[in-house]
Design a protein around this motif. Structure first.
Motif, PDB file in Angstrom:
ATOM      1  N   GLU A   1      15.260  -5.848  -3.328  1.00 35.57           N
ATOM      2  CA  GLU A   1      16.288  -4.722  -3.365  1.00 35.57           C
ATOM      3  C   GLU A   1      16.357  -3.893  -1.950  1.00 35.57           C
ATOM      4  O   GLU A   1      17.186  -3.258  -1.753  1.00 35.57           O
ATOM      5  CB  GLU A   1      16.048  -3.896  -4.437  1.00 35.57           C
ATOM      6  N   ALA A   2      15.213  -4.265  -1.148  1.00 33.53           N
ATOM      7  CA  ALA A   2      15.267  -3.402  -0.104  1.00 33.53           C
ATOM      8  C   ALA A   2      16.507  -3.962   1.000  1.00 33.53           C
ATOM      9  O   ALA A   2      16.938  -3.140   1.821  1.00 33.53           O
ATOM     10  CB  ALA A   2      13.908  -3.759   0.818  1.00 33.53           C
ATOM     11  N   LEU A   3      16.780  -5.321   0.975  1.00 28.96           N
ATOM     12  CA  LEU A   3      18.003  -5.683   1.521  1.00 28.96           C
ATOM     13  C   LEU A   3      19.300  -5.043   1.064  1.00 28.96           C
ATOM     14  O   LEU A   3      20.135  -5.116   2.266  1.00 28.96           O
ATOM     15  CB  LEU A   3      18.187  -7.159   1.341  1.00 28.96           C
ATOM     16  N   GLU A   4      19.457  -4.385   0.254  1.00 31.36           N
ATOM     17  CA  GLU A   4      20.581  -3.820  -0.122  1.00 31.36           C
ATOM     18  C   GLU A   4      20.737  -2.498   0.844  1.00 31.36           C
ATOM     19  O   GLU A   4      21.639  -1.962   0.886  1.00 31.36           O
ATOM     20  CB  GLU A   4      20.597  -3.248  -1.747  1.00 31.36           C
ATOM     21  N   GLN A   5      19.895  -2.214   1.448  1.00 35.99           N
ATOM     22  CA  GLN A   5      19.839  -1.024   2.278  1.00 35.99           C
ATOM     23  C   GLN A   5      20.062  -1.742   3.755  1.00 35.99           C
ATOM     24  O   GLN A   5      20.128  -0.607   4.806  1.00 35.99           O
ATOM     25  CB  GLN A   5      18.395  -0.121   2.544  1.00 35.99           C
ATOM     26  N   PHE A   6      20.163  -2.811   3.705  1.00 42.32           N
ATOM     27  CA  PHE A   6      20.160  -3.681   5.277  1.00 42.32           C
ATOM     28  C   PHE A   6      21.345  -2.794   6.012  1.00 42.32           C
ATOM     29  O   PHE A   6      22.743  -2.902   5.477  1.00 42.32           O
ATOM     30  CB  PHE A   6      20.456  -4.924   5.413  1.00 42.32           C
ATOM     31  N   ASN A   7      21.353  -2.316   7.244  1.00 42.65           N
ATOM     32  CA  ASN A   7      22.569  -1.753   8.260  1.00 42.65           C
ATOM     33  C   ASN A   7      23.297  -0.853   7.109  1.00 42.65           C
ATOM     34  O   ASN A   7      24.276  -0.537   7.558  1.00 42.65           O
ATOM     35  CB  ASN A   7      23.315  -2.944   8.539  1.00 42.65           C
ATOM     36  N   LYS A   8      22.748   0.039   6.464  1.00 41.60           N
ATOM     37  CA  LYS A   8      23.481   1.000   5.578  1.00 41.60           C
ATOM     38  C   LYS A   8      23.061   2.196   6.372  1.00 41.60           C
ATOM     39  O   LYS A   8      21.813   2.679   6.917  1.00 41.60           O
ATOM     40  CB  LYS A   8      22.896   1.261   4.337  1.00 41.60           C
ATOM     41  N   ASP A   9      23.844   3.182   6.596  1.00 41.75           N
ATOM     42  CA  ASP A   9      23.805   4.452   7.017  1.00 41.75           C
ATOM     43  C   ASP A   9      22.692   5.314   6.622  1.00 41.75           C
ATOM     44  O   ASP A   9      22.401   5.433   5.283  1.00 41.75           O
ATOM     45  CB  ASP A   9      25.114   5.563   6.809  1.00 41.75           C
ATOM     46  N   GLY A  10      21.885   5.906   7.385  1.00 44.58           N
ATOM     47  CA  GLY A  10      20.641   6.514   6.734  1.00 44.58           C
ATOM     48  C   GLY A  10      19.251   5.786   6.442  1.00 44.58           C
ATOM     49  O   GLY A  10      18.506   6.226   6.151  1.00 44.58           O
ATOM     50  N   SER A  11      19.316   4.324   6.558  1.00 42.14           N
ATOM     51  CA  SER A  11      18.595   3.536   6.121  1.00 42.14           C
ATOM     52  C   SER A  11      17.680   3.100   7.277  1.00 42.14           C
ATOM     53  O   SER A  11      18.080   3.111   8.395  1.00 42.14           O
ATOM     54  CB  SER A  11      19.088   2.197   5.750  1.00 42.14           C
ATOM     55  N   THR A  12      16.279   2.878   7.140  1.00 43.61           N
ATOM     56  CA  THR A  12      15.342   2.319   7.968  1.00 43.61           C
ATOM     57  C   THR A  12      15.789   0.678   8.270  1.00 43.61           C
ATOM     58  O   THR A  12      14.940   0.128   9.029  1.00 43.61           O
ATOM     59  CB  THR A  12      14.054   2.774   7.877  1.00 43.61           C
ATOM     60  N   VAL A  13      16.128   0.272   7.014  1.00 39.58           N
ATOM     61  CA  VAL A  13      16.415  -1.373   7.269  1.00 39.58           C
ATOM     62  C   VAL A  13      17.528  -1.717   8.198  1.00 39.58           C
ATOM     63  O   VAL A  13      18.435  -2.168   7.699  1.00 39.58           O
ATOM     64  CB  VAL A  13      16.523  -1.878   5.682  1.00 39.58           C
TER      65      VAL A  13
END
Lengths: 309, 335
Positions: free
Chosen positions: A124-136
């Motif tokens: 599920e970490a990849l759901e944060q990929f290139n999202k604002d505020g994310s470290t992914v």
């Protein structure tokens, strides 16, 4: 390096590595289809390198980081004690543990996929990929999962790894420092400056795996700025060089098993940028960042994904 | 006022004696940056990086990540101009405690434009996490290491070498973000840094004898730049503020003061003495300081302009009160 204890039920390490490599490729393709873009050819070329490093070569402790990455804590600074490092996904720092420095930070997506496949990161970490505020982040920085240094602009990570390696030598640590590089970085002068210092100061605790996919942003390296014969050039700078099939996990693992011999180790992993995803071949030489040109093309890749083992 | 030689060389050796985590990196300028004595005394803590500054800066970042304190030495130009990206990404972004010593600041070298760091403060001031210090005399050189080492992050030190004067009492250590008050007065507030402070002191003693009341501050911390005593001094003078620096007037001390004046809403004239948006060329320090208007006489003329009067001061008046011997011996200003 010791072989796994043979037993009837034991899975050969080669099979594990190949399984992880296939899963990296599949996961990155899936992500690129969903997001209509991404660094796909880098996953094709580097899947076995990453898989072999994580499952066979590197001696890492258990991850110290959450499976779901924490959001960006702010930039490092004296007034920000919240800042953290993506190296926590590689376990604790310890004298006998290895370290892993990823130099081409745009390999972040294949890196995250690798971390997922070796159970250091949740899918599920990849759901944060290139999202604002994310470290992914799309291009990893030192807070991104699996990243230890901020390595852009390209060519800076090997020098940083060399500094880390010297510090570890001074402390008498036995763990090694593994560096993943892209071949395009050998166009940068700093890479050769770093090799000079690695060889002169006999930093044989550094092992460099180069994804020699012969591609760069503008196209094929042979058209943009050729750097061959890369093996002879690096050897002339005082390193031990092996050129291997970058999709053969045994060939990839063998040089790392040799005892360090007062020289930095460079493994030139000769790879194919459409390995495992032959559809990509038609896009050559524009392989650096894949963005589908039509819904139809995207569908063809989705159809392929459905057939991938 | 006495002149000292190779202050940093011995000081670093003494200071680092009980600090095994301090390592020194050299870029092929070992005696030129006065770390030859360190090399000979602690060879196990000295690492030659060759003529390759980009690698040296990133390498230093790697060492600092592991708990060491790399003391990077080279000429300032090769440090900030050639390896700016490496300083920014390998050191400043991760806020690593790398101590960078940039030698031959401004026009202190006859090496000409290739060797003259005239915009290092301007350039490095823009990097987040950076602390910038500048030495003006032997006491500054002897005490800057403590100031730098107390910083949790990267520090750039604009360093002096060779023969340098002692302007400040040896017991009067440099303090972070705290100006040295050299004189108090109400007509003019003068802020000087680096080698310009010696020139400014020569001029102020004559100016004061002619009845000009000058508040003179020596600035050794260029970032952070929020010393309340400086702000207070900027609000005081009847005629205006003068800055004097061995650097371009763009982006250095003069600019920092202009920003402070503007942000505080102070209605004060500001005259910036420094290189006027120009490169220089290779020549002796006294010649260049005269040619580009960085010396005591240049300051006198600017004070006269602010006061709109002639004070009848000439070279002979200033020469009569040299603070130090003429800088002439050996290779103090050479490469």
């Amino acid at each position: 390096m010791a072989s796994p204890t043979p037993s009837p039920s034991a899975i050969r390490w080669q099979d594990t590595a190949l399984h992880v490599a296939r899963a990296i490729r599949r996961r990155v393709l899936e992500h690129v289809i969903i997001n209509n873009g991404g660094y796909l050819s880098q996953a094709c070329s580097a899947a076995e390198i990453l898989a072999t490093l994580y499952t066979r070569i590197m001696r890492l402790g258990p991850s110290q980081a959450p499976l779901i990455p924490k959001p960006f804590p702010g930039v490092p600074g004296a007034s920000n004690p919240q800042a953290f490092t993506g190296a926590d996904y590689h376990g604790p720092k310890g004298a006998a543990f290895d370290r892993f420095i990823v130099s081409p930070a745009h390999y972040a997506l294949p890196l995250y996929a690798a971390l997922i496949e070796v159970d250091r990161l949740a899918a599920e970490a990849l759901e944060q990929f290139n999202k604002d505020g994310s470290t992914v982040e799309m291009i990893g920085a030192e807070h991104s999962p699996g990243m230890e240094v901020t390595s852009g602009s390209l060519g800076q990570a090997l020098s940083q790894a060399a500094g880390i390696a010297l510090a570890r030598k001074l402390r008498g640590e036995t763990g090694r420092v593994w560096v993943l590089m892209s071949d395009g970085e050998f166009q940068s002068g700093q890479t050769w400056e770093a090799l000079q210092v690695l060889a002169f100061h006999r930093l044989d605790n550094v092992g460099i795996y180069v994804d020699v996919n012969r591609q760069q942003c503008d196209g094929s390296m042979s058209d943009v700025l050729d750097i061959e014969p890369l093996d002879e050039r690096i050897r002339a700078f005082g390193a031990t060089v092996f050129a291997v099939d970058g999709h053969d996990v045994e060939a990839l693992a063998a040089p790392a098993a040799l005892p360090p011999a007062h020289k930095p180790l460079v493994v030139l992993a000769q790879t194919n940028p459409w390995q495992g995803i032959d559809l990509l071949r038609a896009r050559a030489p524009k392989l650096h960042y894949v963005r589908f040109s039509s819904a139809e093309e995207r569908q063809r890749f989705a159809d392929l994904l459905a057939t991938m083992p | 006022m006495n002149l000292l030689t190779r202050v940093h060389a011995q000081n670093l050796v003494d200071w680092a004696r009980d600090r095994p985590e301090v390592v020194v990196l050299s870029a092929d300028l070992t005696s030129s940056t006065e770390i030859d004595l360190f090399r000979d005394t602690y060879p196990e803590r000295f690492f030659s990086m060759g003529m390759a500054e980009q690698n040296m800066m990133s390498f230093a970042g790697g060492l600092a990540r592991e708990g060491f304190f790399p003391f990077v030495h080279t000429f300032a130009v090769f440090l900030y101009r050639r390896a700016l990206d490496q300083i920014s990404m390998s050191i400043a972004y991760p806020n690593l405690p790398v101590r960078m010593f940039g030698f031959l600041p401004g026009i202190t070298t006859p090496g000409g434009v290739t060797h003259q760091a005239i915009d290092d403060i301007a350039t490095l001031r823009t990097l987040p996490n950076m602390t910038l210090l500048e030495c003006g005399d032997a006491t500054d050189v002897e005490t800057v290491l403590d100031v730098a080492q107390a910083i949790d992050g990267p520090v750039y030190v604009r360093m002096l070498r060779g023969e340098i004067p002692r302007l400040f009492d040896a017991s009067d250590a440099m303090r972070l973000n705290q100006a040295r008050v050299l004189s108090v007065g109400t007509d003019i507030t003068l802020l000087s840094s680096g080698i310009c402070t010696e020139e400014a002191m020569r001029a102020t003693s004559v100016l004061q004898a002619r009845g000009v009341s000058i508040q003179h501050l020596h600035i050794s911390t260029l970032k952070p730049f929020d010393d309340p005593a400086v702000l207070h001094a900027l609000a005081q003078p009847r005629y205006g503020v003068i800055t004097m620096e061995n650097h371009s007037v763009t982006g250095g001390l003069g600019t920092a003061v202009a920003e402070m004046i503007a942000e505080a809403g102070l209605a004060r004239r500001l005259v910036r003495i420094g290189l006027k948006d120009t490169y220089a060329h290779g020549a002796s320090r006294p010649y260049l300081m005269r040619e580009y208007g960085l010396d005591a006489l240049a300051l006198v003329r600017q004070v006269e302009a602010l006061l709109n009067t002639s004070l009848d001061i000439d070279e002979d008046d200033l020469a009569a009160i040299r603070l130090t011997q003429v800088h002439s011996v050996a290779k103090a200003e050479a490469l």
